[in-house]
Design a protein around this motif. Structure first.
Motif, short mmCIF file in Angstrom:
data_model
loop_
_atom_site.label_atom_id
_atom_site.label_comp_id
_atom_site.label_asym_id
_atom_site.label_seq_id
_atom_site.Cartn_x
_atom_site.Cartn_y
_atom_site.Cartn_z
N ARG A 58 -9.68 -7.75 -8.17
CA ARG A 58 -8.28 -8.13 -8.35
C ARG A 58 -7.98 -8.10 -9.84
NH1 ARG A 58 -5.66 -10.71 -3.47
NH2 ARG A 58 -7.11 -9.94 -1.93
N ARG A 60 -5.26 -8.97 -13.07
CA ARG A 60 -4.14 -9.81 -13.53
C ARG A 60 -3.36 -8.98 -14.53
NH1 ARG A 60 -4.17 -15.46 -13.54
NH2 ARG A 60 -3.46 -15.34 -15.70
N ARG A 75 7.89 -6.52 -7.47
CA ARG A 75 7.81 -7.18 -6.16
C ARG A 75 6.50 -6.75 -5.48
NH1 ARG A 75 12.83 -4.50 -5.21
NH2 ARG A 75 11.70 -3.43 -3.57
N PRO A 76 6.01 -7.52 -4.52
CA PRO A 76 4.76 -7.17 -3.85
C PRO A 76 4.78 -5.85 -3.08
CG PRO A 76 5.18 -9.49 -3.60
CD PRO A 76 6.41 -8.89 -4.23
N ASP A 77 5.93 -5.30 -2.74
CA ASP A 77 5.94 -4.01 -2.03
C ASP A 77 5.94 -2.82 -3.00
OD1 ASP A 77 8.56 -4.54 -2.90
OD2 ASP A 77 9.44 -3.36 -1.30
N LEU A 90 0.13 -7.20 -5.28
CA LEU A 90 -0.08 -8.09 -4.15
C LEU A 90 0.79 -9.35 -4.23
CD1 LEU A 90 -3.98 -7.92 -4.08
CD2 LEU A 90 -2.37 -6.58 -2.71
N ALA A 91 0.99 -9.85 -5.44
CA ALA A 91 1.78 -11.07 -5.64
C ALA A 91 2.33 -11.10 -7.07
CB ALA A 91 0.91 -12.30 -5.41
N VAL A 92 3.43 -11.83 -7.25
CA VAL A 92 4.06 -11.97 -8.56
C VAL A 92 4.40 -13.45 -8.77
CG1 VAL A 92 6.02 -11.31 -10.02
CG2 VAL A 92 5.07 -9.66 -8.40
N ALA A 93 4.05 -13.98 -9.95
CA ALA A 93 4.36 -15.38 -10.27
C ALA A 93 4.61 -15.53 -11.76
CB ALA A 93 3.19 -16.27 -9.85
N CYS A 104 1.21 -10.37 -12.35
CA CYS A 104 1.15 -9.60 -11.11
C CYS A 104 -0.32 -9.53 -10.71
CB CYS A 104 1.67 -8.19 -11.30
SG CYS A 104 3.42 -8.11 -11.70
N THR A 105 -0.64 -10.02 -9.53
CA THR A 105 -1.97 -9.84 -8.98
C THR A 105 -1.95 -8.50 -8.27
OG1 THR A 105 -2.21 -12.22 -8.69
CG2 THR A 105 -3.73 -10.79 -7.46
#
Length: 112
Positions: A58, A60, A75-77, A90-93, A104-105
């Motif tokens: 994974r 970062r 966005r994750p898509d 995969l994810a955003v925070a 962004c992971t």
């Protein structure tokens, strides 16, 4: 939090579904713009793939924040591209309380 070194130019891409001419659809990728980022390796794991064990790391990916709903906010898509390398989000925070940066992971996909 230390200031990230945003030294890598990544192209943010979004999927676009288009007719394939045979009654179905295929996915193409449309570039939305270039974002400057820092990429760091995160946790890794081994998984069983078609041809045996395979590793997955994974990542970062840190970049400047953009408001919710903005075309430049990942966005994750979506995915990020650096030349031939492709990173699936995969994810955003938010990475800090002030909302200056996003994390962004992602995982790197094998070239097609």
């Amino acid at each position: 939090m230390s200031v990230p070194a945003l030294t890598r130019a990544l192209v943010l891409e979004t999927p676009v579904t288009v007719p394939d001419g045979a009654g179905g659809f295929s996915t193409t990728w449309q570039a939305l713009g270039t974002l400057w980022a820092e990429i760091r390796a995160g946790s890794g794991r081994e998984r069983l793939a078609t041809l045996g064990p395979s590793g997955e790391v994974r990542l970062r990916i840190t970049l400047r924040a953009a408001p919710h709903g903005s075309a430049s906010r990942p966005r994750p898509d979506q995915r990020l591209r650096e030349g031939a390398r492709v990173f699936r989000i995969l994810a955003v925070a938010e990475s800090d309380p002030q909302g200056r940066y996003l994390i962004c992971t992602a995982i790197e996909e094998a070239p097609a």
